[in-house]
Write a protein that holds these residues in place. Sequence first.
Motif, PDB file in Angstrom:
ATOM      1  N   ARG A  53       0.816  -1.205   0.000  1.00 12.31           N
ATOM      2  CA  ARG A  53       0.000   0.000   0.000  1.00 12.31           C
ATOM      3  C   ARG A  53       0.853   1.259   0.000  1.00 12.31           C
ATOM      4  O   ARG A  53       2.069   1.240   0.229  1.00 12.31           O
ATOM      5  N   VAL A  54       0.197   2.386  -0.271  1.00 10.49           N
ATOM      6  CA  VAL A  54       0.818   3.706  -0.110  1.00 10.49           C
ATOM      7  C   VAL A  54       0.421   4.215   1.275  1.00 10.49           C
ATOM      8  O   VAL A  54      -0.752   4.242   1.632  1.00 10.49           O
ATOM      9  N   TRP A  55       1.438   4.595   2.052  1.00 11.27           N
ATOM     10  CA  TRP A  55       1.229   5.137   3.397  1.00 11.27           C
ATOM     11  C   TRP A  55       1.676   6.598   3.380  1.00 11.27           C
ATOM     12  O   TRP A  55       2.758   6.911   2.869  1.00 11.27           O
ATOM     13  N   ALA A  56       0.870   7.479   3.915  1.00 10.82           N
ATOM     14  CA  ALA A  56       1.143   8.916   3.787  1.00 10.82           C
ATOM     15  C   ALA A  56       1.203   9.593   5.157  1.00 10.82           C
ATOM     16  O   ALA A  56       0.408   9.290   6.060  1.00 10.82           O
ATOM     17  N   THR A  57       2.136  10.510   5.280  1.00 12.04           N
ATOM     18  CA  THR A  57       2.246  11.310   6.501  1.00 12.04           C
ATOM     19  C   THR A  57       2.867  12.657   6.151  1.00 12.04           C
ATOM     20  O   THR A  57       3.276  12.896   5.009  1.00 12.04           O
ATOM     21  N   ARG A  58       2.935  13.529   7.135  1.00 14.24           N
ATOM     22  CA  ARG A  58       3.465  14.874   6.887  1.00 14.24           C
ATOM     23  C   ARG A  58       4.968  14.832   6.612  1.00 14.24           C
ATOM     24  O   ARG A  58       5.687  14.032   7.177  1.00 14.24           O
ATOM     25  N   LYS A  59       5.423  15.724   5.733  1.00 16.49           N
ATOM     26  CA  LYS A  59       6.839  15.774   5.374  1.00 16.49           C
ATOM     27  C   LYS A  59       7.667  16.297   6.545  1.00 16.49           C
ATOM     28  O   LYS A  59       7.136  16.790   7.527  1.00 16.49           O
ATOM     29  N   ARG A  60       8.994  16.220   6.394  1.00 17.42           N
ATOM     30  CA  ARG A  60       9.967  16.570   7.414  1.00 17.42           C
ATOM     31  C   ARG A  60       9.627  15.876   8.731  1.00 17.42           C
ATOM     32  O   ARG A  60       9.331  16.489   9.757  1.00 17.42           O
ATOM     33  N   PRO A  61       9.626  14.542   8.713  1.00 18.36           N
ATOM     34  CA  PRO A  61       9.163  13.782   9.876  1.00 18.36           C
ATOM     35  C   PRO A  61      10.082  13.901  11.077  1.00 18.36           C
ATOM     36  O   PRO A  61      11.298  14.042  10.940  1.00 18.36           O
ATOM     37  N   TRP A  62       9.460  13.842  12.253  1.00 10.52           N
ATOM     38  CA  TRP A  62      10.205  13.754  13.505  1.00 10.52           C
ATOM     39  C   TRP A  62       9.975  12.361  14.069  1.00 10.52           C
ATOM     40  O   TRP A  62       9.526  11.451  13.377  1.00 10.52           O
ATOM     41  N   VAL A  63      10.264  12.142  15.321  1.00  6.84           N
ATOM     42  CA  VAL A  63      10.443  10.800  15.872  1.00  6.84           C
ATOM     43  C   VAL A  63       9.236   9.888  15.676  1.00  6.84           C
ATOM     44  O   VAL A  63       9.404   8.730  15.264  1.00  6.84           O
ATOM     45  N   ASP A  64       8.026  10.360  15.939  1.00  8.46           N
ATOM     46  CA  ASP A  64       6.868   9.462  15.829  1.00  8.46           C
ATOM     47  C   ASP A  64       6.639   9.042  14.388  1.00  8.46           C
ATOM     48  O   ASP A  64       6.405   7.856  14.099  1.00  8.46           O
ATOM     49  N   ARG A  65       6.709   9.989  13.468  1.00  8.91           N
ATOM     50  CA  ARG A  65       6.502   9.651  12.058  1.00  8.91           C
ATOM     51  C   ARG A  65       7.624   8.762  11.522  1.00  8.91           C
ATOM     52  O   ARG A  65       7.383   7.820  10.766  1.00  8.91           O
ATOM     53  N   LEU A  66       8.861   9.062  11.916  1.00  4.78           N
ATOM     54  CA  LEU A  66       9.978   8.219  11.480  1.00  4.78           C
ATOM     55  C   LEU A  66       9.827   6.803  12.019  1.00  4.78           C
ATOM     56  O   LEU A  66      10.020   5.819  11.289  1.00  4.78           O
ATOM     57  N   ALA A  67       9.487   6.700  13.297  1.00  3.32           N
ATOM     58  CA  ALA A  67       9.342   5.375  13.902  1.00  3.32           C
ATOM     59  C   ALA A  67       8.162   4.620  13.298  1.00  3.32           C
ATOM     60  O   ALA A  67       8.232   3.403  13.085  1.00  3.32           O
ATOM     61  N   CYS A  68       7.074   5.327  13.008  1.00  2.35           N
ATOM     62  CA  CYS A  68       5.921   4.680  12.367  1.00  2.35           C
ATOM     63  C   CYS A  68       6.289   4.130  11.001  1.00  2.35           C
ATOM     64  O   CYS A  68       5.953   2.979  10.658  1.00  2.35           O
ATOM     65  N   ALA A  69       6.970   4.940  10.193  1.00  5.30           N
ATOM     66  CA  ALA A  69       7.348   4.503   8.854  1.00  5.30           C
ATOM     67  C   ALA A  69       8.278   3.292   8.925  1.00  5.30           C
ATOM     68  O   ALA A  69       8.166   2.343   8.128  1.00  5.30           O
ATOM     69  N   TRP A  70       9.202   3.317   9.891  1.00  6.80           N
ATOM     70  CA  TRP A  70      10.086   2.160  10.093  1.00  6.80           C
ATOM     71  C   TRP A  70       9.278   0.937  10.488  1.00  6.80           C
ATOM     72  O   TRP A  70       9.483  -0.165   9.948  1.00  6.80           O
ATOM     73  N   LEU A  71       8.349   1.081  11.424  1.00  3.64           N
ATOM     74  CA  LEU A  71       7.538  -0.034  11.895  1.00  3.64           C
ATOM     75  C   LEU A  71       6.702  -0.621  10.756  1.00  3.64           C
ATOM     76  O   LEU A  71       6.579  -1.845  10.624  1.00  3.64           O
ATOM     77  N   ILE A  72       6.140   0.257   9.948  1.00  2.00           N
ATOM     78  CA  ILE A  72       5.315  -0.195   8.821  1.00  2.00           C
ATOM     79  C   ILE A  72       6.138  -1.071   7.880  1.00  2.00           C
ATOM     80  O   ILE A  72       5.738  -2.194   7.526  1.00  2.00           O
ATOM     81  N   ARG A  73       7.297  -0.580   7.463  1.00  2.00           N
ATOM     82  CA  ARG A  73       8.113  -1.346   6.509  1.00  2.00           C
ATOM     83  C   ARG A  73       8.761  -2.582   7.155  1.00  2.00           C
ATOM     84  O   ARG A  73       8.979  -3.588   6.495  1.00  2.00           O
ATOM     85  N   ARG A  74       9.046  -2.501   8.427  1.00  2.00           N
ATOM     86  CA  ARG A  74       9.756  -3.601   9.101  1.00  2.00           C
ATOM     87  C   ARG A  74       8.815  -4.739   9.486  1.00  2.00           C
ATOM     88  O   ARG A  74       9.196  -5.911   9.414  1.00  2.00           O
ATOM     89  N   PHE A  75       7.566  -4.421   9.858  1.00  2.00           N
ATOM     90  CA  PHE A  75       6.698  -5.449  10.428  1.00  2.00           C
ATOM     91  C   PHE A  75       5.316  -5.555   9.788  1.00  2.00           C
ATOM     92  O   PHE A  75       4.644  -6.566   9.967  1.00  2.00           O
ATOM     93  N   ILE A  76       4.868  -4.531   9.084  1.00  2.00           N
ATOM     94  CA  ILE A  76       3.485  -4.540   8.596  1.00  2.00           C
ATOM     95  C   ILE A  76       3.425  -4.687   7.077  1.00  2.00           C
ATOM     96  O   ILE A  76       2.766  -5.588   6.551  1.00  2.00           O
ATOM     97  N   ASP A  77       4.117  -3.816   6.369  1.00  2.00           N
ATOM     98  CA  ASP A  77       4.043  -3.768   4.906  1.00  2.00           C
ATOM     99  C   ASP A  77       5.443  -3.554   4.344  1.00  2.00           C
ATOM    100  O   ASP A  77       5.861  -2.416   4.103  1.00  2.00           O
ATOM    101  N   PRO A  78       6.207  -4.634   4.139  1.00  4.64           N
ATOM    102  CA  PRO A  78       7.603  -4.495   3.683  1.00  4.64           C
ATOM    103  C   PRO A  78       7.749  -3.738   2.370  1.00  4.64           C
ATOM    104  O   PRO A  78       8.802  -3.137   2.113  1.00  4.64           O
TER     105      PRO A  78
END
Length: 314
Positions: free
Chosen positions: A176-201
């Motif tokens: 899927r395409v996952w979208a969030t605000r640009k210039r991410p800080w810790v929560d957005r960075l960690a979410c994107a990592w979690l998504i690719r690492r465990f949910i949607d490679p």
Amino acid sequence: MKNWLALILGLPTANATERMRAWRALKASGAAVLRDGVYLLPDIGTCRETLAAVERDILAINGTAFILPVVDPGGERFVHLFDRSDDYDKLRAEIEACAGLLNTESVSAITKQVRKLRKTYEQLTHIDYFPGRPRQQTDQALRGLEVAISRALSPDEPHSSSQPVTVLNCDDYRGRVWATRKRPWVDRLACAWLIRRFIDPDARILWLNTPQDCPADALGFDFDNADFSHVGNRVSFEVLQASFELQDCGLNRIAALVHYLDVGGVQPEEAAGIERVLTGLRETILHDDHLLAAASAVFDGLLAGFVNDDQSNE
């Protein structure tokens, strides 16, 4: 009926260093002073350990030390000796002073000060054996200031909702395409990592100028009205965790770190170092995809370290 422990000690007059060491340990434990050389603590596990350690140190230098049980039939005779109201009032006044000075120019300095206030609060609650209203008021004031700082640092941070978290299947969220605000800080960075690492490679991360730019078929995260955002006291990372039942211990420790760096709370020991690393990456890497790649390596390393810690402690 409450039970207490009294420590009666005598130190060699020439050994000022050990005298100061014992005094500091007892002060840090919140022990009440009944008279010179006589200290009192509630009869609970942590207090027993503290008094036993001081006793061992005193006996090792040929001093005298006795730990004696004290029974309080009425249950309230010594409780007033452990009243922390004045300490909470002083801390709350400092919190309110910081809140009064908070603005866009002062937010960096106030953030550092609030981290110190949080540490002071945690130390105080550690020796608050009979918590009451002052502790609750101070906790509310500190949490309120931490939220205000988060808003000042990132005005478009999502508000928390009260909607329930639904358990989902990762198989339904692949490619899927996952979208969030640009210039991410810790929560957005960690979410994107979690998504690719465990949910949607194979996830494609889309960086939005504004939440309103989110395509209808994209899965939004960490903005108001997104598919995954703050719920109750959970930040977006914790909501994703709960939604996909990703609850192993290593991830929980990362979640605690992300929570603290995003909205405050109890400070994990790794927080200061990770915050400095992520801040440096964000300031030096201007392309958000490249920033995510660098941050993902940090989170991968953290996870591996936490897992190794857990295995070593088994």
